[in-house]
Design a protein around this motif. Sequence first.
Motif, mmCIF file in Angstrom:
data_model
loop_
_atom_site.group_PDB
_atom_site.id
_atom_site.type_symbol
_atom_site.label_atom_id
_atom_site.label_comp_id
_atom_site.label_asym_id
_atom_site.label_seq_id
_atom_site.Cartn_x
_atom_site.Cartn_y
_atom_site.Cartn_z
ATOM 1 N N GLY A 191 13.235 18.223 -12.407
ATOM 2 C CA GLY A 191 14.035 18.462 -11.587
ATOM 3 C C GLY A 191 13.306 17.931 -10.016
ATOM 4 N N SER A 192 11.744 17.866 -9.883
ATOM 5 C CA SER A 192 11.404 18.185 -8.976
ATOM 6 C C SER A 192 10.014 17.495 -9.007
ATOM 7 C CB SER A 192 11.649 19.674 -8.288
ATOM 8 O OG SER A 192 10.361 20.572 -9.006
ATOM 9 N N GLY A 193 9.385 17.413 -8.087
ATOM 10 C CA GLY A 193 7.947 16.789 -7.954
ATOM 11 C C GLY A 193 7.617 15.635 -7.195
ATOM 12 N N ARG A 194 6.435 15.729 -6.739
ATOM 13 C CA ARG A 194 5.744 14.183 -6.525
ATOM 14 C C ARG A 194 4.704 13.916 -6.929
ATOM 15 N NH1 ARG A 194 4.441 17.915 -1.056
ATOM 16 N NH2 ARG A 194 3.238 16.435 -0.572
ATOM 17 N N ILE A 195 4.872 12.026 -6.972
ATOM 18 C CA ILE A 195 4.167 11.511 -7.548
ATOM 19 C C ILE A 195 2.851 10.611 -5.827
ATOM 20 C CG2 ILE A 195 2.989 9.943 -8.877
ATOM 21 C CD1 ILE A 195 4.866 10.895 -10.983
ATOM 22 N N VAL A 196 1.753 10.630 -5.784
ATOM 23 C CA VAL A 196 1.430 9.741 -4.569
ATOM 24 C C VAL A 196 -0.013 8.394 -5.674
ATOM 25 C CG1 VAL A 196 -0.417 9.691 -2.524
ATOM 26 C CG2 VAL A 196 1.222 11.560 -2.832
ATOM 27 N N LEU A 197 0.474 7.546 -5.516
ATOM 28 C CA LEU A 197 -0.502 6.637 -6.295
ATOM 29 C C LEU A 197 -1.183 6.269 -5.020
ATOM 30 C CD1 LEU A 197 2.298 5.140 -8.252
ATOM 31 C CD2 LEU A 197 0.105 6.048 -8.964
ATOM 32 N N ILE A 198 -2.611 5.818 -5.574
ATOM 33 C CA ILE A 198 -3.574 4.790 -4.295
ATOM 34 C C ILE A 198 -3.982 4.015 -4.594
ATOM 35 C CG2 ILE A 198 -5.915 4.862 -2.897
ATOM 36 C CD1 ILE A 198 -3.664 8.214 -2.586
ATOM 37 N N GLY A 199 -3.453 2.865 -4.407
ATOM 38 C CA GLY A 199 -3.076 1.506 -3.905
ATOM 39 C C GLY A 199 -4.409 1.363 -3.040
ATOM 40 N N SER A 200 -4.302 0.107 -2.423
ATOM 41 C CA SER A 200 -5.463 -0.988 -1.857
ATOM 42 C C SER A 200 -4.344 -1.528 -0.979
ATOM 43 C CB SER A 200 -6.400 -1.293 -2.572
ATOM 44 O OG SER A 200 -7.338 -1.922 -1.820
ATOM 45 N N ALA A 201 -4.915 -1.698 0.566
ATOM 46 C CA ALA A 201 -4.238 -2.987 1.930
ATOM 47 C C ALA A 201 -4.404 -4.354 0.652
ATOM 48 C CB ALA A 201 -5.189 -3.094 2.282
ATOM 49 N N ALA A 202 -5.627 -4.386 -0.515
ATOM 50 C CA ALA A 202 -6.174 -5.867 -1.748
ATOM 51 C C ALA A 202 -4.786 -6.201 -2.390
ATOM 52 C CB ALA A 202 -7.080 -5.394 -2.045
ATOM 53 N N GLY A 203 -4.170 -5.164 -2.910
ATOM 54 C CA GLY A 203 -3.320 -5.308 -3.609
ATOM 55 C C GLY A 203 -2.179 -6.363 -2.270
ATOM 56 N N HIS A 204 -1.894 -6.672 -0.915
ATOM 57 C CA HIS A 204 -0.621 -7.491 -0.523
ATOM 58 C C HIS A 204 -2.274 -8.551 -0.231
ATOM 59 C CE1 HIS A 204 1.359 -3.461 -1.013
ATOM 60 N NE2 HIS A 204 0.802 -2.888 0.013
ATOM 61 N N HIS A 205 -2.804 -8.952 -0.888
ATOM 62 C CA HIS A 205 -3.692 -10.133 -0.276
ATOM 63 C C HIS A 205 -4.484 -10.172 -1.306
ATOM 64 C CE1 HIS A 205 -2.719 -8.817 3.604
ATOM 65 N NE2 HIS A 205 -3.193 -7.750 3.928
ATOM 66 N N SER A 206 -3.918 -11.854 -1.840
ATOM 67 C CA SER A 206 -4.736 -13.110 -2.670
ATOM 68 C C SER A 206 -6.233 -12.566 -2.514
ATOM 69 C CB SER A 206 -4.925 -14.393 -2.794
ATOM 70 O OG SER A 206 -2.326 -13.663 -3.465
ATOM 71 N N LEU A 207 -7.243 -11.511 -3.122
ATOM 72 C CA LEU A 207 -8.922 -12.017 -2.471
ATOM 73 C C LEU A 207 -8.830 -12.829 -3.502
ATOM 74 C CD1 LEU A 207 -8.964 -8.258 -1.325
ATOM 75 C CD2 LEU A 207 -8.706 -10.171 0.071
ATOM 76 N N PRO A 208 -9.766 -14.311 -3.373
ATOM 77 C CA PRO A 208 -10.357 -15.165 -4.263
ATOM 78 C C PRO A 208 -11.136 -14.286 -5.035
ATOM 79 C CG PRO A 208 -10.417 -16.326 -1.808
ATOM 80 C CD PRO A 208 -9.688 -15.153 -1.712
ATOM 81 N N PHE A 209 -12.552 -13.637 -4.058
ATOM 82 C CA PHE A 209 -13.356 -12.852 -4.091
ATOM 83 C C PHE A 209 -13.275 -11.709 -5.527
ATOM 84 C CE2 PHE A 209 -13.130 -10.887 0.016
ATOM 85 C CZ PHE A 209 -13.225 -9.927 -1.031
ATOM 86 N N ALA A 210 -11.962 -11.491 -5.331
ATOM 87 C CA ALA A 210 -11.963 -9.842 -6.136
ATOM 88 C C ALA A 210 -10.610 -10.768 -6.796
ATOM 89 C CB ALA A 210 -11.793 -9.157 -5.012
ATOM 90 N N SER A 211 -10.019 -11.291 -7.442
ATOM 91 C CA SER A 211 -9.013 -11.190 -7.598
ATOM 92 C C SER A 211 -8.600 -10.116 -8.840
ATOM 93 C CB SER A 211 -9.046 -12.881 -8.575
ATOM 94 O OG SER A 211 -9.650 -12.432 -9.868
ATOM 95 N N ALA A 212 -9.111 -9.602 -9.979
ATOM 96 C CA ALA A 212 -8.571 -8.764 -10.956
ATOM 97 C C ALA A 212 -8.584 -7.606 -10.449
ATOM 98 C CB ALA A 212 -9.873 -8.120 -11.772
ATOM 99 N N TYR A 213 -9.533 -7.246 -9.258
ATOM 100 C CA TYR A 213 -8.639 -5.877 -8.551
ATOM 101 C C TYR A 213 -7.713 -6.304 -7.296
ATOM 102 C CZ TYR A 213 -9.515 -2.027 -4.831
ATOM 103 O OH TYR A 213 -9.743 -1.472 -3.836
#
Length: 176
Positions: free
Chosen positions: A94-116
Amino acid sequence: VRFRLWGRDADRLADTSQVLSALGANVHVTSLDLTKTGEAVQKLMEQDQSERFDIAYLVAGTGETRAPGDRIQTNFTAPAAMASALANRMTERGSGRIVLIGSAAGHHSLPFASAYSGSKAGLARFSDALRLAARPLGVTVTLAAPGFLDTPSARKQAKAPPFLLPVDEAARRIVR
């Protein structure tokens, strides 16, 4: 205060452990390979069983956008599987906190870093779905998606990334 530090770089874990220990924290270190997702989830559940996690920061990925390697496994599959398993345990309590660390790259299509950028985009959508599912059951899920961090890797780039954020400032913002 107790910390459980996980990572694949034993030397960096030891350095961080020493800093936290000097501040009076009780630190337990686990070094593992996140490309072995099943083993990572099993170890996480074992540690949660022996001493439950109230808050978990899942900081997965190398942050290196161009290096060879399995970006999908490290940046998406392992943290998503670990967050799912831990969210199930936390919702039972019934309680807890999870923080995942993403990246601003997740909101942009980076042609030099497609998998990332693709793996970080997947983590962003996963985090949002897990947040919606877990919130009514007492568990908060947060995605922190910093921009470019002022790290040795960023400083090696031929062209300096824009808006470099000092690592200590990024950490303060993520904790807040």
